[in-house]
Enzyme design. Structure first.
Site, PDB file in Angstrom:
ATOM      1  N   ASN A  20      -1.107  12.113  -5.013  1.00 24.71           N
ATOM      2  CA  ASN A  20       0.234  11.666  -5.374  1.00 24.71           C
ATOM      3  C   ASN A  20       0.481  11.884  -6.864  1.00 24.71           C
ATOM      4  O   ASN A  20      -0.390  11.609  -7.691  1.00 24.71           O
ATOM      5  CB  ASN A  20       0.414  10.181  -5.053  1.00 24.71           C
ATOM      6  N   GLU A  52       1.621  15.541  -3.803  1.00 28.33           N
ATOM      7  CA  GLU A  52       2.731  14.830  -3.182  1.00 28.33           C
ATOM      8  C   GLU A  52       3.595  14.233  -4.280  1.00 28.33           C
ATOM      9  O   GLU A  52       3.129  13.432  -5.081  1.00 28.33           O
ATOM     10  CB  GLU A  52       2.221  13.695  -2.293  1.00 28.33           C
ATOM     11  N   ASP A  82       6.914  13.198  -0.712  1.00 28.20           N
ATOM     12  CA  ASP A  82       6.406  12.023  -0.010  1.00 28.20           C
ATOM     13  C   ASP A  82       7.549  11.044   0.255  1.00 28.20           C
ATOM     14  O   ASP A  82       8.531  11.011  -0.481  1.00 28.20           O
ATOM     15  CB  ASP A  82       5.334  11.353  -0.866  1.00 28.20           C
ATOM     16  N   GLU A 139       4.823   9.817   8.823  1.00 29.03           N
ATOM     17  CA  GLU A 139       3.920   8.763   8.379  1.00 29.03           C
ATOM     18  C   GLU A 139       4.006   7.560   9.321  1.00 29.03           C
ATOM     19  O   GLU A 139       4.990   7.404  10.038  1.00 29.03           O
ATOM     20  CB  GLU A 139       4.283   8.324   6.955  1.00 29.03           C
TER      21      GLU A 139
END
Length: 190
Positions: A20, A52, A82, A139
């Site tokens: 991330n 991400e 994301d 997700e």
């Protein structure tokens, strides 16, 4: 980021890692050089790394972020958005950034089997991504019924407890080699 690359270099030989990067960090001028140094220092294959982008609404320096996005892909890394759909500017970034993967926010997935609204939104996200040649991942997938529904919508990957529980790289079994991302294009449901 230093810690992430060190853990990846020492961790189990999984096919892919996701790191991330906040929107604010993405606009920092020295980020690309730091990533290049870390790839070399830890001898990490860039094809195994996806960055991400989180908090897209907080990208402070859009031109620097776009430069990073293009350059990181030239290195061989991939780029993902994301929590897609949770931020106002998500579609703008899908349109203007060189994205490989969109991770559909779990808020649209957790009750998708029972929610016609979530179904319509996810279908729309998938269609927009397909029009741009971008893969999708859902997700918070928690059951087989959700996997089948997502597969029918054309979602490419699933993440969540139905697929596998997340685990830290540190302390993971060296022979793990497994992924917590389920490829809906080729795998059978769990």
């Amino acid at each position: 980021m230093d810690n992430a690359f060190e853990l990846i270099a020492q961790g189990p030989p999984t096919p892919h890692y996701q790191i991330n990067v906040s929107g604010r960090s993405l606009g920092e001028p020295g980020l690309l050089g730091r990533v290049q140094d870390l790839l070399h220092k830890h001898d990490v294959d860039p094809r195994r790394i996806t960055f991400e982008i989180t908090e897209t609404a907080r990208i402070d320096n859009r031109s620097e972020a776009l430069y990073f996005a293009r350059a990181i892909r030239e290195l061989g890394c991939q780029l993902a958005l994301d929590d897609f759909g949770a931020a106002y500017s998500s579609f703008i970034y899908l349109k203007s950034f060189p994205i490989d993967l969109v991770k559909i926010d779990g808020a649209f997935i957790t009750d998708i089997v029972n929610s016609p609204t979530d179904q319509a939104l996810v279908r729309s996200i998938v269609e927009a991504c397909q029009a741009h040649g971008v893969l999708t991942a859902a997700e918070y997938v928690r059951d087989a019924a959700t996997i089948e529904l997502l597969r029918g919508f054309g979602v490419d990957f699933a993440q969540g407890y139905e697929v596998g529980a997340p685990m830290p790289i540190a302390g993971a079994p060296a022979s793990s080699g497994t992924s917590i991302e389920f490829d809906l294009r080729i795998d059978s449901p769990a």
